[in-house]
Design a protein around this motif. Structure first.
Motif, PDB file in Angstrom:
ATOM      1  N   GLY A 154     -51.686  34.384  15.675  1.00 59.73           N
ATOM      2  CA  GLY A 154     -52.487  35.443  14.884  1.00 59.73           C
ATOM      3  C   GLY A 154     -53.373  34.374  13.574  1.00 59.73           C
ATOM      4  O   GLY A 154     -53.647  33.436  14.038  1.00 59.73           O
ATOM      5  N   GLU A 155     -53.355  35.762  12.886  1.00 64.63           N
ATOM      6  CA  GLU A 155     -54.203  35.212  11.406  1.00 64.63           C
ATOM      7  C   GLU A 155     -53.557  34.700  10.824  1.00 64.63           C
ATOM      8  O   GLU A 155     -52.421  36.310  10.622  1.00 64.63           O
ATOM      9  N   PRO A 156     -52.779  33.674  10.308  1.00 71.97           N
ATOM     10  CA  PRO A 156     -51.443  33.295   9.318  1.00 71.97           C
ATOM     11  C   PRO A 156     -52.183  34.076   8.168  1.00 71.97           C
ATOM     12  O   PRO A 156     -50.799  34.719   7.613  1.00 71.97           O
ATOM     13  N   SER A 157     -52.855  34.526   7.218  1.00 66.51           N
ATOM     14  CA  SER A 157     -52.867  35.279   6.288  1.00 66.51           C
ATOM     15  C   SER A 157     -52.405  36.957   6.348  1.00 66.51           C
ATOM     16  O   SER A 157     -52.719  37.638   5.880  1.00 66.51           O
ATOM     17  N   SER A 158     -52.577  37.259   7.473  1.00 64.78           N
ATOM     18  CA  SER A 158     -52.547  39.021   7.975  1.00 64.78           C
ATOM     19  C   SER A 158     -51.117  38.858   8.023  1.00 64.78           C
ATOM     20  O   SER A 158     -49.835  39.878   7.920  1.00 64.78           O
TER      21      SER A 158
ATOM     22  N   ARG B 219     -47.787  36.071  14.199  1.00 63.65           N
ATOM     23  CA  ARG B 219     -48.740  36.125  13.410  1.00 63.65           C
ATOM     24  C   ARG B 219     -49.354  34.739  12.955  1.00 63.65           C
ATOM     25  O   ARG B 219     -50.282  33.913  12.805  1.00 63.65           O
TER      26      ARG B 219
ATOM     27  N   ARG C 219     -51.993  36.188   0.584  1.00 66.63           N
ATOM     28  CA  ARG C 219     -52.728  36.272   1.716  1.00 66.63           C
ATOM     29  C   ARG C 219     -53.248  34.566   1.547  1.00 66.63           C
ATOM     30  O   ARG C 219     -53.280  33.972   2.524  1.00 66.63           O
TER      31      ARG C 219
ATOM     32  N   GLY D 180     -53.013  31.832   4.150  1.00 61.53           N
ATOM     33  CA  GLY D 180     -54.176  31.675   4.870  1.00 61.53           C
ATOM     34  C   GLY D 180     -54.528  29.984   4.970  1.00 61.53           C
ATOM     35  O   GLY D 180     -55.619  29.692   5.602  1.00 61.53           O
ATOM     36  N   SER D 181     -53.836  29.504   3.906  1.00 62.51           N
ATOM     37  CA  SER D 181     -54.519  28.206   3.826  1.00 62.51           C
ATOM     38  C   SER D 181     -54.157  26.680   4.208  1.00 62.51           C
ATOM     39  O   SER D 181     -54.343  25.583   4.426  1.00 62.51           O
ATOM     40  N   ARG D 182     -53.253  27.760   6.281  1.00 62.17           N
ATOM     41  CA  ARG D 182     -52.661  26.873   6.288  1.00 62.17           C
ATOM     42  C   ARG D 182     -53.834  25.751   7.560  1.00 62.17           C
ATOM     43  O   ARG D 182     -55.156  26.225   7.211  1.00 62.17           O
TER      44      ARG D 182
ATOM     45  N   ALA E 254     -56.377  23.195   8.887  1.00 63.49           N
ATOM     46  CA  ALA E 254     -56.535  23.820  10.539  1.00 63.49           C
ATOM     47  C   ALA E 254     -56.511  22.552  11.347  1.00 63.49           C
ATOM     48  O   ALA E 254     -56.176  21.214  11.424  1.00 63.49           O
TER      49      ALA E 254
END
Length: 157
Positions: free
Chosen positions: A29-33, A25, A60, A64-66, A68
């Motif tokens: 995927g979506e890191p916050s998930s 993930r 989360r 999710g702050s990974r 961009a």
């Protein structure tokens, strides 16, 4: 603890799958998930970095702050899960992280050395038939800065 060998094997495999799904993930995927892989009161701790993120919503937000443009791949190995009761388990898993920032697609990145090599120590709880991480502690004996990706032919100001 009275678990037949098949129950034990299935529980250990379920925990191992959570360990591997975590890095999938983050990387693909979506890191916050990744927060969904933790219990509601779950936590991620990095003692040497003096970081503690507790609770699914905080996890989360943190993951999710990974940045961009971050391209990463984590290699997991030596995943050892041990049941401590029918509904709890512990594990140790080694990881190696390759990562660059500033990647916005298009082509292969030249491989450099890993930016992290360490291991996770996890505590799992089975809740409503699913195995989830209650606590994850990161140990990082080898680490360095994340390099910036410089596409070929681009001038750097």
């Amino acid at each position: 603890m009275d678990l037949d060998p098949l129950q034990r094997l299935l529980a250990e495999r379920a925990c191992e799958r959570v360990v591997l799904d975590f890095v999938r993930r983050l990387d693909l995927g979506e890191p916050s998930s990744v927060a969904e892989l933790f219990t509601e009161d779950g936590s991620w701790e990095w003692p040497d970095g003096d970081r503690l993120v507790a609770g699914r919503e905080a996890l989360r937000k943190y993951f999710g702050s990974r940045p961009a443009g971050r391209l990463s791949r984590r290699l997991m190995s030596n995943v050892l899960v041990t049941l401590t009761s029918p509904d709890t388990a512990i594990s140790t898993a080694y990881f190696t992280t390759y990562r660059v920032d500033g990647h916005h697609g298009g082509g292969m990145v030249s491989a450099g050395p890993p930016v992290q090599v360490g291991h996770y120590e996890d505590n799992f709880r089975q809740m409503d038939g699913s195995w989830l991480i209650g606590t994850r502690t990161l140990f990082l004996p080898f680490g360095g800065p994340t390099p910036r990706h410089r596409p070929p032919g681009r001038l750097v100001a």
